[in-house]
Design an enzyme around this catalytic site. Structure first.
Site, short mmCIF file in Angstrom:
data_model
loop_
_atom_site.label_atom_id
_atom_site.label_comp_id
_atom_site.label_asym_id
_atom_site.label_seq_id
_atom_site.Cartn_x
_atom_site.Cartn_y
_atom_site.Cartn_z
N ASN A 7 0.86 -1.03 -0.23
CA ASN A 7 -0.03 0.00 0.61
C ASN A 7 0.97 1.18 0.04
OD1 ASN A 7 -1.63 2.47 0.73
ND2 ASN A 7 -2.74 0.92 2.54
N ARG A 90 -2.64 -1.92 -3.54
CA ARG A 90 -3.96 -1.44 -2.89
C ARG A 90 -3.83 -0.13 -4.25
NH1 ARG A 90 -5.28 2.43 2.11
NH2 ARG A 90 -7.69 2.65 1.28
N HIS A 178 -13.34 3.17 -0.50
CA HIS A 178 -12.56 2.19 0.98
C HIS A 178 -13.33 1.18 0.53
CE1 HIS A 178 -12.88 6.19 3.77
NE2 HIS A 178 -11.23 5.19 3.81
#
Ligand code: AMP
Length: 397
Positions: A7, A90, A178
């Site tokens: 990430n 991500r 999200h």
């Protein structure tokens, strides 16, 4: 099978190495101050953390360090990089890409083409992918987008009432964020209540430093609070959330602000921080409010009211709700916040056992509903990294 989840932020890079045979993290850590110094924290379950200051010029340096630590004879958990079967990345914004996918040159080119609508998170994510491709040539890589889960939204939910040509020309629309977290917790909630997701109406409240609420109707997102960018919706740590758009042009004229300066105000100086004047961190804001700070109290009241407003609007949109759930830093830990959001919602079928809410275990799936509540209110810890690892596994298997 072992999967590395990455990430990458602008000056940080988080990593987790999963052993997928047991869905378990065997090492994780954080590289910080990339490009402005450098520091790393490397963790292995049951062992002491390793921390060091070390120069990290760029994301390439950070990934090289991560691989060195993972394979180090003292600090490592694997003997060689070859043991990593795939890497999951991500990526906040997938634009029109609606599902997790294997990274190819054309996927990267597309992600580069949409950095204009994702200026904060797009470039570092691309740097992280490129660094991994360089360090591990030929290794399968997967991108998991925060926007994917929201791609089922109907047009009436994702379109803004602006001239339609801006949607056609610039893809200005609601994307939502999200999504990996909302997807994970919606599935977990369905498992928890032992009812198929496809039979449930769920409102997922991901409340952390960034916050969003999503309406999941029979397994499909029909609306979500964040928009073209993660700016829309609830007030957050430092983001203002939804405001009258004319405030932007008015303030730019009054304060003689450039677009970048205005972005800074909206993204970094607003929300809990801007309102309270104390901090962007919910714990500090509560502490100040408890000590009598009126602006801190106001910040909390605004956040709670906006959460109620969004939950209520999604109940109206779905014509009901079976589960309201809380997740992320505030949702999972801030008992007083949950109580405040759920208070005086019994008209809508939501009521919680306030004593149990204050004493229930942390880090577990729990049902905090009052015994007679029509709607089940749950706390479900999120695990975006595990979801990314699972998507990666499914795609490379
Ligand atoms: P996240 O972005 O999900 O890591 O969430 C960060 C937010 O969660 C910050 O505002 C923290 O203050 C908040 N948070 C974490 N732990 C607690 C806690 N025990 N009580 C209240 N807020 C918390």
């Amino acid at each position: 099978m072992k999967i590395l989840v990455v990430n990458a932020g602008s000056s940080s890079l988080k990593y987790q190495l999963f052993d997928m045979d047991e869905n378990k993290v065997i090492a994780k850590g954080l590289c910080e101050k990339i490009g402005i110094g450098g520091a790393v924290t490397h963790k292995r379950p049951g062992k002491d953390d390793y921390k060091s200051e070390i120069e990290l010029k760029d994301h390439d340096d950070a990934i090289a360090l991560v691989l060195k630590l993972l394979t180090d004879s003292n600090l490592g958990v694997i003997k060689s990089v070859d043991e990593i079967d795939a890497v999951g990345h991500r990526v906040a914004h997938g634009g029109k890409l609606q599902e997790s996918m294997i990274v190819t040159d054309s996927v990267l080119r597309y992600l580069e083409s949409i950095v204009g609508i994702n200026p904060l998170h797009g470039p570092p994510a691309i740097k992280g992918i490129n660094a991994c491709r360089k360090a591990m040539p030929g290794k399968p890589m997967v991108t998991v987008f925060d926007t994917s889960f929201h791609s089922t939204m109907p047009e009436k939910s994702y379109i803004y009432a602006l001239p339609y040509e801006y949607y056609e020309k610039y893809q200005v629309r609601r994307y939502g964020f999200h999504g990996t977290s909302h997807r994970y917790v919606a599935h977990k909630a369905a498992e928890f209540v032992r009812v198929p997701l496809e039979q449930l109406l769920i409102i997922t409240c991901h409340c952390g430093n960034g916050s969003s609420i999503t309406a999941v109707d029979h397994g499909k997102v029909i609306n979500t609070a964040m928009g073209l960018t993660p700016q829309e919706g609830l007030p957050m740590g430092t983001r203002c959330g939804s405001i009258d758009p004319t405030i932007v042009t008015y303030l730019m004229k009054q304060e003689n602000l450039t677009p970048d300066q205005m972005d800074d105000v909206l993204n970094k100086k607003s929300g809990l921080l801007g309102l309270s004047g104390v901090s962007s961190d919910m714990r500090d804001v509560w502490a100040a409010a408890d000590a009598g700070n009126e602006r801190a109290k106001l910040a909390l009241d605004v956040l709670v009211q906006d959460a109620k407003k969004i939950i209520g609007s999604y109940i109206a949109e779905m014509n009901g709700v079976d589960i309201v759930l809380f997740t992320a830093g505030i949702g999972e830990n801030d008992r007083a916040f949950r109580a405040a959001v759920c208070r005086d919602m019994d008209y809508l079928g939501i009521s919680i056992d306030e004593d149990f809410n204050m004493s229930c275990p942390r880090g577990e799936n729990v049902d905090i509903s009052a015994p007679d509540a029509k709607v089940r209110t749950l706390v479900i810890p999120t695990d975006e990294e595990l979801m990314i690892a699972l998507d990666t596994l499914n795609l490379v298997k």
